[in-house]
Scaffold this motif. Structure first.
Motif, PDB file in Angstrom:
ATOM      1  N   ALA A  39      17.529  21.969  -4.274  1.00 56.60           N
ATOM      2  CA  ALA A  39      16.085  22.363  -3.787  1.00 56.60           C
ATOM      3  C   ALA A  39      16.479  22.499  -2.389  1.00 56.60           C
ATOM      4  CB  ALA A  39      15.236  21.028  -3.803  1.00 56.60           C
ATOM      5  N   ILE A  42      10.800  23.232   2.115  1.00 58.92           N
ATOM      6  CA  ILE A  42       9.959  24.173   1.943  1.00 58.92           C
ATOM      7  C   ILE A  42       8.751  23.713   2.616  1.00 58.92           C
ATOM      8  CG2 ILE A  42      10.797  25.603   0.133  1.00 58.92           C
ATOM      9  CD1 ILE A  42       8.743  24.391  -1.862  1.00 58.92           C
ATOM     10  N   TYR A  58      11.269  19.265  -0.350  1.00 56.08           N
ATOM     11  CA  TYR A  58      12.238  19.957  -1.079  1.00 56.08           C
ATOM     12  C   TYR A  58      11.813  20.474  -2.546  1.00 56.08           C
ATOM     13  CZ  TYR A  58      15.612  18.052   2.250  1.00 56.08           C
ATOM     14  OH  TYR A  58      16.271  17.946   3.355  1.00 56.08           O
ATOM     15  N   HIS A  60      11.432  24.860  -4.060  1.00 54.21           N
ATOM     16  CA  HIS A  60      11.681  26.306  -3.992  1.00 54.21           C
ATOM     17  C   HIS A  60      10.255  27.073  -4.266  1.00 54.21           C
ATOM     18  CE1 HIS A  60      12.037  25.353  -8.322  1.00 54.21           C
ATOM     19  NE2 HIS A  60      11.176  26.472  -8.421  1.00 54.21           N
ATOM     20  N   HIS A  62       9.059  31.238  -4.890  1.00 50.41           N
ATOM     21  CA  HIS A  62       9.293  32.628  -5.532  1.00 50.41           C
ATOM     22  C   HIS A  62       7.897  33.369  -5.862  1.00 50.41           C
ATOM     23  CE1 HIS A  62       8.624  30.404  -9.250  1.00 50.41           C
ATOM     24  NE2 HIS A  62       9.697  29.507  -8.983  1.00 50.41           N
ATOM     25  N   LYS A  66       5.029  28.118  -5.399  1.00 49.44           N
ATOM     26  CA  LYS A  66       5.949  27.066  -4.822  1.00 49.44           C
ATOM     27  C   LYS A  66       6.171  25.749  -5.503  1.00 49.44           C
ATOM     28  CE  LYS A  66       5.071  28.173   0.009  1.00 49.44           C
ATOM     29  NZ  LYS A  66       4.509  27.612   1.402  1.00 49.44           N
ATOM     30  N   TYR A  68       7.968  21.870  -5.874  1.00 50.39           N
ATOM     31  CA  TYR A  68       8.568  20.812  -5.145  1.00 50.39           C
ATOM     32  C   TYR A  68       8.797  19.651  -6.110  1.00 50.39           C
ATOM     33  CZ  TYR A  68       4.220  18.564  -4.487  1.00 50.39           C
ATOM     34  OH  TYR A  68       3.033  17.844  -4.823  1.00 50.39           O
TER      35      TYR A  68
END
Length: 115
Positions: A39, A42, A58, A60, A62, A66, A68
């Motif tokens: 991770a 973000i 923490y 990702h 796309h 999102k 976490y």
């Protein structure tokens, strides 16, 4: 049964079309089930609303949103850490929606903690 060239062509086109649809669907499905043992930092819960604003965590991001890591814990039965992933249901200009459970993953290391 004899098939002429036109029928073989139509069958081939249908097969290619179906294969393409499967690839697209598979890619989308894979993104929706994306839990992992890594991770990066973000920004989450950026809009006012349901969840307390906690800009950094923490996870990702796309094109489907999102995700976490909310927390991790040691599972002695598996001898691994369990990472608990949540979806950041940020509603944008109309406010934030409460985040929801997304999935879990068994990992060798504990999840990084938010700053």
């Amino acid at each position: 049964m004899k098939m002429n060239l036109r029928r073989w062509g139509a069958l081939g086109t249908a097969a290619v079309s179906l294969a393409g649809a499967m690839v697209v669907t598979g890619g989308t499905t894979a993104a929706h089930a994306d839990t992992r043992c890594s991770a990066g930092l973000i920004a989450i819960n950026e809009s006012p609303g349901g969840d307390p604003i906690s800009y950094w965590n923490y996870g990702h991001a796309h094109n489907t949103g999102k995700h976490y890591v909310s927390y991790s814990f040691w599972n002695a039965s598996f001898g691994k850490y369990v990472w608990q992933w949540y979806a950041d249901n940020d509603g944008g200009s109309d406010g934030d929606t409460r985040d929801t459970y997304y999935g879990s993953r068994l990992c060798d290391e504990p999840a990084p903690t938010a700053p």
